[in-house]
Design an enzyme around this catalytic site. Structure first.
Site, PDB file in Angstrom:
ATOM      1  N   VAL A 104       0.859  -1.174   0.000  1.00  0.00           N
ATOM      2  CA  VAL A 104       0.000   0.000   0.000  1.00  0.00           C
ATOM      3  C   VAL A 104       0.897   1.227   0.000  1.00  0.00           C
ATOM      4  O   VAL A 104       1.856   1.304   0.783  1.00  0.00           O
ATOM      5  CB  VAL A 104      -0.928   0.019   1.231  1.00  0.00           C
ATOM      6  CG1 VAL A 104      -1.811   1.272   1.215  1.00  0.00           C
ATOM      7  CG2 VAL A 104      -1.786  -1.237   1.281  1.00  0.00           C
ATOM      8  N   CYS A 105       0.619   2.165  -0.882  1.00  0.00           N
ATOM      9  CA  CYS A 105       1.351   3.425  -0.928  1.00  0.00           C
ATOM     10  C   CYS A 105       2.859   3.169  -1.077  1.00  0.00           C
ATOM     11  O   CYS A 105       3.276   2.394  -1.933  1.00  0.00           O
ATOM     12  CB  CYS A 105       1.018   4.226   0.325  1.00  0.00           C
ATOM     13  SG  CYS A 105       1.453   5.981   0.245  1.00  0.00           S
ATOM     14  N   THR A 106       3.675   3.781  -0.221  1.00  0.00           N
ATOM     15  CA  THR A 106       5.126   3.641  -0.365  1.00  0.00           C
ATOM     16  C   THR A 106       5.651   2.319   0.177  1.00  0.00           C
ATOM     17  O   THR A 106       6.864   2.111   0.215  1.00  0.00           O
ATOM     18  CB  THR A 106       5.851   4.808   0.331  1.00  0.00           C
ATOM     19  OG1 THR A 106       5.420   4.890   1.696  1.00  0.00           O
ATOM     20  CG2 THR A 106       5.576   6.116  -0.370  1.00  0.00           C
ATOM     21  N   GLY A 107       4.770   1.415   0.547  1.00  0.00           N
ATOM     22  CA  GLY A 107       5.214   0.061   0.858  1.00  0.00           C
ATOM     23  C   GLY A 107       5.906  -0.568  -0.345  1.00  0.00           C
ATOM     24  O   GLY A 107       6.747  -1.462  -0.200  1.00  0.00           O
ATOM     25  N   THR A 124       2.929   3.360  -6.927  1.00  0.00           N
ATOM     26  CA  THR A 124       2.993   3.816  -5.543  1.00  0.00           C
ATOM     27  C   THR A 124       2.356   5.202  -5.495  1.00  0.00           C
ATOM     28  O   THR A 124       1.805   5.669  -6.503  1.00  0.00           O
ATOM     29  CB  THR A 124       4.446   3.835  -5.026  1.00  0.00           C
ATOM     30  OG1 THR A 124       4.431   4.120  -3.616  1.00  0.00           O
ATOM     31  CG2 THR A 124       5.299   4.884  -5.733  1.00  0.00           C
TER      32      THR A 124
END
Length: 325
Positions: A104-107, A124
């Site tokens: 999720v996102c910057t994961g 991202t």
């Protein structure tokens, strides 16, 4: 139906909504259909972590003692700016064993740092796409979609896109009725298509500083089928066409024509996804005038015709779902 174990990776500086958004989706599905998901959270040492907003999360235990997951979910947050090598090392070792790997996102930055995205397409948060592409050239970064599926790996854009991806996974694991029940309980859309842009036309363009131009932006959005020629819009703004076109581009970062094109495409996509209106009706309501004009716009922007787009992204009707207990 086998129970799926979900492992959420926690770390200092994690974005709390990246964790709780998808967790609420999967938790809601488990409440609706007991025995579906087993949810586990873990940090490196099993200790509490402090999120980027200051909230403290207490995991179930340490990563090394966590159950082997079916779905390994890696959230983002400030803690991904300078990844802990112990965390990326753990992901490098254990990530390939997960039948499904989700960020999720910057994961996605953590997955890339662990070498798990090499040779794959990923996305991202829009603000970090350039960094992901620069630091990890072996990853094909697509900054547009809200989430991307490449084999058993799924990556999503910022924050709320994690909810969209989680709902899509619930629909895939169970069925649309369960996903719809969860979405209704959380008061969110059932499913934004993964290829939907991270930004709407209004967000993708800058907001004009001057009120007449801001009003024109609102007018375009509210009247996609209207006369949106430069001459007509300039008259509404009480400017000459030349002055209007120059000022609009300076203040929004795009030309009036491109802004109108994006608004009309977005409006048509929404009607195709959410209504049963015919292609001809959608083309007129979206300002294209004819189905052929809309078809050309779709093929140019999306690489697919409107009818095929609808088949791919408009869910088939289903019975009303049972409420979540």
């Amino acid at each position: 139906m086998p129970q799926r174990t979900l492992l959420f990776v926690l770390f200092d500086g994690v974005q709390s909504l990246d964790v709780t958004g998808p967790l609420e989706v999967f938790g809601g599905a488990e409440q609706h259909t007991p025995g579906t998901y087993r949810i586990h959270t873990a940090s490196l040492d099993g200790g509490p972590v402090r999120t980027s907003s200051g909230l403290t999360l207490v995991p179930d235990g340490a990563l090394d003692g966590a159950p082997r997951p079916h779905t390994l979910l890696v959230p983002g947050g400030h803690g991904t700016r300078d990844p802990d090598p112990r965390l990326t090392g753990w992901l490098r070792t254990h990530g390939p064993d997960a039948p499904r790997l989700v960020s999720v996102c910057t994961g996605a930055i953590l997955l890339a740092a662990a070498g798990l995205l090499d040779g794959r397409r990923a996305t991202t948060h829009w603000a970090y796409c350039d960094r992901l592409a620069r630091d990890h050239p072996a990853v094909t970064v697509d900054p547009e979609p809200i989430y991307v599926r490449d084999g058993h790996i799924a990556t999503s854009a910022g924050v709320t896109a994690g909810v969209d991806l989680a709902l899509a996974l619930v629909e895939e694991d169970l069925d649309r009725d369960v996903a719809l029940a969860v979405a209704r309980h959380l008061v969110v859309f059932l499913r934004r298509p993964g290829n939907q842009a991270q930004f709407s036309a209004q967000l993708a363009a800058q907001t004009a500083r001057r009120e007449p131009l801001r009003e024109i932006q609102r007018w375009i959005t509210e009247h996609p089928a209207g006369d949106l020629s430069v001459e007509s819009l300039a008259a509404r703004a009480r400017l000459s066409p030349r002055h209007f076109a120059r000022a609009f581009r300076e203040e929004t970062g795009t030309t009036p024509g491109r802004y109108v094109d994006r608004v009309r495409l977005e409006h048509a996509r929404r009607l195709l996804e959410d209504t049963g209106d015919g292609v001809g009706e959608v083309s007129r309501a979206s300002g294209y005038g004819t189905p052929e004009a809309m078809r050309r716009a779709f093929v140019k922007a999306l690489g697919t015709a409107p009818a095929e787009y609808r088949r791919r992204f408009r869910p088939a009707p289903t019975r009303s779902p049972a409420p979540i207990p």
